[in-house]
Design a protein around this motif. Structure first.
Motif, PDB file in Angstrom:
ATOM      1  N   ASP A  45      68.606 -63.927  38.889  1.00 34.06           N
ATOM      2  CA  ASP A  45      69.932 -63.378  38.637  1.00 34.06           C
ATOM      3  C   ASP A  45      70.109 -61.990  39.215  1.00 34.06           C
ATOM      4  O   ASP A  45      70.804 -61.149  38.657  1.00 34.06           O
ATOM      5  N   ALA A  46      69.434 -61.695  40.333  1.00 30.26           N
ATOM      6  CA  ALA A  46      69.582 -60.379  40.963  1.00 30.26           C
ATOM      7  C   ALA A  46      71.035 -60.177  41.380  1.00 30.26           C
ATOM      8  O   ALA A  46      71.752 -61.124  41.694  1.00 30.26           O
ATOM      9  N   VAL A 106      54.163 -65.132  42.945  1.00 29.15           N
ATOM     10  CA  VAL A 106      53.796 -63.968  42.139  1.00 29.15           C
ATOM     11  C   VAL A 106      53.760 -62.712  43.000  1.00 29.15           C
ATOM     12  O   VAL A 106      53.180 -62.707  44.096  1.00 29.15           O
ATOM     13  N   VAL A 107      54.389 -61.649  42.507  1.00 35.32           N
ATOM     14  CA  VAL A 107      54.216 -60.303  43.063  1.00 35.32           C
ATOM     15  C   VAL A 107      53.179 -59.607  42.182  1.00 35.32           C
ATOM     16  O   VAL A 107      53.401 -59.415  40.989  1.00 35.32           O
ATOM     17  N   LEU A 108      52.039 -59.277  42.754  1.00 35.87           N
ATOM     18  CA  LEU A 108      50.932 -58.674  42.010  1.00 35.87           C
ATOM     19  C   LEU A 108      50.942 -57.166  42.208  1.00 35.87           C
ATOM     20  O   LEU A 108      50.859 -56.679  43.344  1.00 35.87           O
ATOM     21  N   VAL A 109      51.057 -56.421  41.106  1.00 38.22           N
ATOM     22  CA  VAL A 109      51.087 -54.955  41.157  1.00 38.22           C
ATOM     23  C   VAL A 109      49.752 -54.429  40.635  1.00 38.22           C
ATOM     24  O   VAL A 109      49.324 -54.777  39.530  1.00 38.22           O
ATOM     25  N   LEU A 110      49.086 -53.583  41.418  1.00 41.41           N
ATOM     26  CA  LEU A 110      47.750 -53.084  41.088  1.00 41.41           C
ATOM     27  C   LEU A 110      47.760 -51.584  40.816  1.00 41.41           C
ATOM     28  O   LEU A 110      48.521 -50.833  41.423  1.00 41.41           O
ATOM     29  N   GLY A 158      62.874 -65.330  43.423  1.00 39.62           N
ATOM     30  CA  GLY A 158      62.559 -65.875  42.110  1.00 39.62           C
ATOM     31  C   GLY A 158      61.122 -65.646  41.691  1.00 39.62           C
ATOM     32  O   GLY A 158      60.495 -66.499  41.054  1.00 39.62           O
ATOM     33  N   SER A 159      60.569 -64.491  42.037  1.00 39.97           N
ATOM     34  CA  SER A 159      59.154 -64.236  41.778  1.00 39.97           C
ATOM     35  C   SER A 159      58.863 -63.909  40.322  1.00 39.97           C
ATOM     36  O   SER A 159      59.726 -63.403  39.605  1.00 39.97           O
ATOM     37  N   ARG A 160      57.646 -64.178  39.923  1.00 40.19           N
ATOM     38  CA  ARG A 160      57.089 -63.590  38.719  1.00 40.19           C
ATOM     39  C   ARG A 160      56.422 -62.280  39.120  1.00 40.19           C
ATOM     40  O   ARG A 160      56.002 -62.118  40.257  1.00 40.19           O
ATOM     41  N   THR A 216      61.625 -60.144  31.458  1.00 41.43           N
ATOM     42  CA  THR A 216      60.602 -61.036  30.921  1.00 41.43           C
ATOM     43  C   THR A 216      61.123 -62.456  30.722  1.00 41.43           C
ATOM     44  O   THR A 216      60.349 -63.367  30.493  1.00 41.43           O
ATOM     45  N   HIS A 217      62.448 -62.655  30.802  1.00 43.44           N
ATOM     46  CA  HIS A 217      62.992 -64.001  30.667  1.00 43.44           C
ATOM     47  C   HIS A 217      62.917 -64.707  32.013  1.00 43.44           C
ATOM     48  O   HIS A 217      63.301 -64.154  33.035  1.00 43.44           O
ATOM     49  N   PRO A 218      62.458 -65.970  32.049  1.00 38.38           N
ATOM     50  CA  PRO A 218      62.227 -66.660  33.309  1.00 38.38           C
ATOM     51  C   PRO A 218      63.439 -66.706  34.220  1.00 38.38           C
ATOM     52  O   PRO A 218      63.317 -66.546  35.418  1.00 38.38           O
ATOM     53  N   HIS A 219      64.643 -66.903  33.658  1.00 34.93           N
ATOM     54  CA  HIS A 219      65.810 -67.086  34.509  1.00 34.93           C
ATOM     55  C   HIS A 219      66.275 -65.798  35.152  1.00 34.93           C
ATOM     56  O   HIS A 219      66.998 -65.819  36.150  1.00 34.93           O
TER      57      HIS A 219
END
Length: 204
Positions: A74-75, A24-28, A87-89, A67-70
């Motif tokens: 696909d960068a 996870v990349v967490l943006v604050l 492949g981060s969320r 927002t789609h998981p895949h």
């Protein structure tokens, strides 16, 4: 969007089986301000400018179909994606009460440690990168090019440089530039990220 008493978080929530092992990349960003004279704590530059940038980022990512998981895999090229874990969320957290002992970020950490429903089941161990959007409004003044300073931990240097390069690439053709502060500035200034730096064990 799910919220707890001092932190609001939002992320796409596909099938947990597809995301459980994805970092996870967490943006604050902060959502309120404080002043000795409460009626004067308008917060237009600090912190609401960071929140506005966050909302714009959410809108763009949604428009691009992130927002789609895949799509995280696909960068266009590995170079564009390597500033954060592959492949981060991306999770967004809007914090309140930070001027009172970082209440929002401390509460967020507690929810992440517990994998609470208020953070969509994301756990603290899932978080590999944290990006905080701070006083961005102060960078933009009419008549001159915006200069945004990127404060990073001194280690790991490779990821900090990769993030800065990604920001610079994204700003090409715009009136904004991204720079590191003076070498005399010791890492990250007091911010919501400070709460995470105090953790005895962390994965970011």
């Amino acid at each position: 969007e799910l919220s707890s008493s001092n932190a609001s978080t939002s992320s796409s929530r596909p099938d947990p089986a597809q995301t459980s092992n994805r970092p996870v990349v967490l943006v604050l960003a902060r959502m309120d301000s404080a002043s000795f004279f409460h009626d004067l704590a308008l917060g237009a530059d600090v912190p609401l400018s960071g929140l506005l940038v966050m909302l714009a980022a959410v809108d763009l990512l949604s428009e691009w179909g992130y927002t789609h998981p895949h799509d995280a895999h696909d960068a266009d090229s590995d170079e564009d994606a390597n500033w954060g874990p592959k492949g981060s969320r991306i999770a967004f957290a809007v914090l309140s009460g930070e001027d009172w002992g970082y209440m929002g970020s401390r509460h967020l950490i507690q929810d992440l440690e517990e994998g609470s429903d208020s953070v969509g089941g994301v756990r603290l161990d899932d978080v590999k990168t944290i990006v905080e959007l701070g006083e961005l409004g102060l960078a933009f003044t009419a008549g001159r090019k915006a200069q945004v300073y990127v404060h990073t931990e001194r280690t790991p240097e490779s990821e900090s440089v990769a993030l800065l390069n990604a920001l610079r690439k994204g700003a090409e053709g715009s009136d904004a530039s991204f720079e590191r502060p003076s070498a005399h500035v010791p890492g990250v200034p007091p911010s919501s990220y400070t709460s995470f730096l105090k953790l005895p064990k962390r994965t970011f």
